[in-house]
Motif scaffolding. Structure first.
Motif, PDB file in Angstrom:
ATOM      1  N   LEU A 186       0.830  -1.209   0.000  1.00  0.00           N
ATOM      2  CA  LEU A 186       0.000   0.000   0.000  1.00  0.00           C
ATOM      3  C   LEU A 186       0.865   1.260   0.000  1.00  0.00           C
ATOM      4  O   LEU A 186       0.531   2.253  -0.633  1.00  0.00           O
ATOM      5  CB  LEU A 186      -0.959  -0.009   1.191  1.00  0.00           C
ATOM      6  N   ARG A 187       1.993   1.181   0.719  1.00  0.00           N
ATOM      7  CA  ARG A 187       2.916   2.318   0.721  1.00  0.00           C
ATOM      8  C   ARG A 187       3.429   2.576  -0.690  1.00  0.00           C
ATOM      9  O   ARG A 187       3.497   3.721  -1.141  1.00  0.00           O
ATOM     10  CB  ARG A 187       4.085   2.056   1.675  1.00  0.00           C
ATOM     11  N   GLY A 188       3.747   1.517  -1.418  1.00  0.00           N
ATOM     12  CA  GLY A 188       4.213   1.660  -2.793  1.00  0.00           C
ATOM     13  C   GLY A 188       3.176   2.332  -3.678  1.00  0.00           C
ATOM     14  O   GLY A 188       3.506   3.227  -4.466  1.00  0.00           O
ATOM     15  N   GLU A 189       1.912   1.923  -3.532  1.00  0.00           N
ATOM     16  CA  GLU A 189       0.837   2.549  -4.314  1.00  0.00           C
ATOM     17  C   GLU A 189       0.705   4.024  -3.972  1.00  0.00           C
ATOM     18  O   GLU A 189       0.569   4.872  -4.859  1.00  0.00           O
ATOM     19  CB  GLU A 189      -0.499   1.844  -4.044  1.00  0.00           C
ATOM     20  N   ALA A 190       0.718   4.325  -2.680  1.00  0.00           N
ATOM     21  CA  ALA A 190       0.582   5.719  -2.250  1.00  0.00           C
ATOM     22  C   ALA A 190       1.755   6.555  -2.742  1.00  0.00           C
ATOM     23  O   ALA A 190       1.574   7.692  -3.203  1.00  0.00           O
ATOM     24  CB  ALA A 190       0.473   5.799  -0.727  1.00  0.00           C
ATOM     25  N   LEU A 191       2.957   6.001  -2.665  1.00  0.00           N
ATOM     26  CA  LEU A 191       4.140   6.745  -3.119  1.00  0.00           C
ATOM     27  C   LEU A 191       4.084   7.026  -4.617  1.00  0.00           C
ATOM     28  O   LEU A 191       4.471   8.119  -5.055  1.00  0.00           O
ATOM     29  CB  LEU A 191       5.420   5.998  -2.755  1.00  0.00           C
ATOM     30  N   LEU A 192       3.595   6.079  -5.393  1.00  0.00           N
ATOM     31  CA  LEU A 192       3.438   6.317  -6.835  1.00  0.00           C
ATOM     32  C   LEU A 192       2.487   7.482  -7.090  1.00  0.00           C
ATOM     33  O   LEU A 192       2.781   8.376  -7.896  1.00  0.00           O
ATOM     34  CB  LEU A 192       2.920   5.068  -7.540  1.00  0.00           C
ATOM     35  N   LEU A 193       1.357   7.476  -6.407  1.00  0.00           N
ATOM     36  CA  LEU A 193       0.385   8.560  -6.568  1.00  0.00           C
ATOM     37  C   LEU A 193       0.969   9.903  -6.145  1.00  0.00           C
ATOM     38  O   LEU A 193       0.805  10.911  -6.836  1.00  0.00           O
ATOM     39  CB  LEU A 193      -0.876   8.270  -5.741  1.00  0.00           C
ATOM     40  N   LEU A 194       1.648   9.908  -5.011  1.00  0.00           N
ATOM     41  CA  LEU A 194       2.199  11.159  -4.490  1.00  0.00           C
ATOM     42  C   LEU A 194       3.351  11.670  -5.361  1.00  0.00           C
ATOM     43  O   LEU A 194       3.481  12.878  -5.569  1.00  0.00           O
ATOM     44  CB  LEU A 194       2.659  10.966  -3.041  1.00  0.00           C
ATOM     45  N   ARG A 195       4.169  10.754  -5.866  1.00  0.00           N
ATOM     46  CA  ARG A 195       5.253  11.177  -6.764  1.00  0.00           C
ATOM     47  C   ARG A 195       4.692  11.743  -8.062  1.00  0.00           C
ATOM     48  O   ARG A 195       5.187  12.743  -8.573  1.00  0.00           O
ATOM     49  CB  ARG A 195       6.193  10.009  -7.051  1.00  0.00           C
ATOM     50  N   ASP A 196       3.666  11.083  -8.601  1.00  0.00           N
ATOM     51  CA  ASP A 196       3.037  11.588  -9.825  1.00  0.00           C
ATOM     52  C   ASP A 196       2.480  12.989  -9.610  1.00  0.00           C
ATOM     53  O   ASP A 196       2.497  13.818 -10.514  1.00  0.00           O
ATOM     54  CB  ASP A 196       1.924  10.652 -10.310  1.00  0.00           C
ATOM     55  N   ALA A 197       1.982  13.245  -8.404  1.00  0.00           N
ATOM     56  CA  ALA A 197       1.427  14.560  -8.076  1.00  0.00           C
ATOM     57  C   ALA A 197       2.521  15.544  -7.643  1.00  0.00           C
ATOM     58  O   ALA A 197       2.227  16.705  -7.352  1.00  0.00           O
ATOM     59  CB  ALA A 197       0.388  14.428  -6.968  1.00  0.00           C
ATOM     60  N   GLU A 198       3.770  15.064  -7.611  1.00  0.00           N
ATOM     61  CA  GLU A 198       4.918  15.858  -7.161  1.00  0.00           C
ATOM     62  C   GLU A 198       4.692  16.444  -5.772  1.00  0.00           C
ATOM     63  O   GLU A 198       5.086  17.568  -5.468  1.00  0.00           O
ATOM     64  CB  GLU A 198       5.271  16.944  -8.180  1.00  0.00           C
ATOM     65  N   ALA A 199       4.070  15.649  -4.919  1.00  0.00           N
ATOM     66  CA  ALA A 199       3.813  16.037  -3.528  1.00  0.00           C
ATOM     67  C   ALA A 199       4.979  15.539  -2.674  1.00  0.00           C
ATOM     68  O   ALA A 199       4.857  14.605  -1.882  1.00  0.00           O
ATOM     69  CB  ALA A 199       2.490  15.445  -3.067  1.00  0.00           C
ATOM     70  N   TRP A 200       6.141  16.187  -2.854  1.00  0.00           N
ATOM     71  CA  TRP A 200       7.387  15.696  -2.265  1.00  0.00           C
ATOM     72  C   TRP A 200       7.376  15.716  -0.743  1.00  0.00           C
ATOM     73  O   TRP A 200       7.945  14.835  -0.098  1.00  0.00           O
ATOM     74  CB  TRP A 200       8.575  16.473  -2.823  1.00  0.00           C
ATOM     75  N   SER A 201       6.742  16.695  -0.156  1.00  0.00           N
ATOM     76  CA  SER A 201       6.667  16.743   1.303  1.00  0.00           C
ATOM     77  C   SER A 201       5.906  15.532   1.834  1.00  0.00           C
ATOM     78  O   SER A 201       6.321  14.902   2.814  1.00  0.00           O
ATOM     79  CB  SER A 201       5.995  18.042   1.747  1.00  0.00           C
ATOM     80  N   ALA A 202       4.800  15.198   1.186  1.00  0.00           N
ATOM     81  CA  ALA A 202       4.019  14.025   1.598  1.00  0.00           C
ATOM     82  C   ALA A 202       4.817  12.742   1.372  1.00  0.00           C
ATOM     83  O   ALA A 202       4.772  11.828   2.201  1.00  0.00           O
ATOM     84  CB  ALA A 202       2.697  13.979   0.843  1.00  0.00           C
ATOM     85  N   VAL A 203       5.550  12.666   0.258  1.00  0.00           N
ATOM     86  CA  VAL A 203       6.392  11.495  -0.010  1.00  0.00           C
ATOM     87  C   VAL A 203       7.411  11.342   1.120  1.00  0.00           C
ATOM     88  O   VAL A 203       7.614  10.244   1.652  1.00  0.00           O
ATOM     89  CB  VAL A 203       7.105  11.612  -1.378  1.00  0.00           C
ATOM     90  N   ALA A 204       8.036  12.442   1.513  1.00  0.00           N
ATOM     91  CA  ALA A 204       9.033  12.398   2.585  1.00  0.00           C
ATOM     92  C   ALA A 204       8.415  11.916   3.897  1.00  0.00           C
ATOM     93  O   ALA A 204       9.009  11.092   4.607  1.00  0.00           O
ATOM     94  CB  ALA A 204       9.677  13.771   2.763  1.00  0.00           C
ATOM     95  N   HIS A 205       7.229  12.394   4.228  1.00  0.00           N
ATOM     96  CA  HIS A 205       6.569  11.963   5.467  1.00  0.00           C
ATOM     97  C   HIS A 205       6.252  10.473   5.445  1.00  0.00           C
ATOM     98  O   HIS A 205       6.454   9.776   6.445  1.00  0.00           O
ATOM     99  CB  HIS A 205       5.302  12.778   5.722  1.00  0.00           C
ATOM    100  N   VAL A 206       5.770   9.982   4.319  1.00  0.00           N
ATOM    101  CA  VAL A 206       5.470   8.546   4.199  1.00  0.00           C
ATOM    102  C   VAL A 206       6.751   7.737   4.384  1.00  0.00           C
ATOM    103  O   VAL A 206       6.771   6.734   5.106  1.00  0.00           O
ATOM    104  CB  VAL A 206       4.801   8.225   2.839  1.00  0.00           C
ATOM    105  N   LEU A 207       7.828   8.181   3.761  1.00  0.00           N
ATOM    106  CA  LEU A 207       9.096   7.449   3.876  1.00  0.00           C
ATOM    107  C   LEU A 207       9.685   7.545   5.276  1.00  0.00           C
ATOM    108  O   LEU A 207      10.269   6.574   5.775  1.00  0.00           O
ATOM    109  CB  LEU A 207      10.089   7.947   2.824  1.00  0.00           C
TER     110      LEU A 207
END
Length: 166
Positions: A76-97
């Motif tokens: 699920l993290r992988g799916e969310a990261l793909l969506l967030l990266r596509d949206a260029e939501a880097w802050s959210a990507v960093a928080h998830v990681l």
């Protein structure tokens, strides 16, 4: 409630269904409740949300609800990261990681932390935060050449000549 949420999801209302399940999970999060039920409901809510149309904005708007599930479920993290990266939501990507680093098994923690460092350096240009994660890596393994190399690059980008000289 669960059956109603599943019907909503089947009818294209995945976000609404996920919200319904998170509400139920919250009501079952009392000390008397079975923790596995709350976790199961939250996990299913995350699955429904990630598979719904327009999931990018839904993920951004429900980060707090998703955090526990994404920290522990790599799929699920992988799916969310793909969506967030596509949206260029880097802050959210960093928080998830960052959450994933904290929940990772020792064998996975290094890879998660390096992935986080990459996002911090390239997506957010936050070399100071990257330095703290790289220092954690070299503190754990002083022979980690990859972490040392990236640490030196970050210190150079920050113009920290004092620490570079050490």
């Amino acid at each position: 409630v669960v059956a109603a949420a599943e019907r909503e999801a089947a009818g294209g209302q995945g976000v609404r269904a996920a919200d319904r399940l998170w509400a139920l999970a919250s009501s079952n999060a009392s000390p008397d409740a079975t923790p596995s039920l709350s976790v199961s409901l939250s996990t299913r809510a995350a699955e429904l949300l990630l598979s719904s149309a327009g999931a990018e904005s839904s993920v951004l708007g429900r980060r707090d609800e998703l955090r526990p599930t994404l920290a522990t479920r790599a799929d699920l993290r992988g799916e969310a990261l793909l969506l967030l990266r596509d949206a260029e939501a880097w802050s959210a990507v960093a928080h998830v990681l960052e959450d994933a680093v904290g929940a990772a098994l020792p064998t996975e923690a290094r890879a998660r932390r390096l992935e986080l460092v990459s996002v911090l350096r390239t997506g957010l240009e936050d070399h100071a935060r990257a330095v703290s994660h790289l220092e954690a890596l070299v503190d754990k393994d002083a022979d980690d050449r990859e972490a040392w190399g990236e640490l030196l690059e970050c210190l150079d980008a920050l113009g920290d000549r004092t620490r570079l000289a050490e």
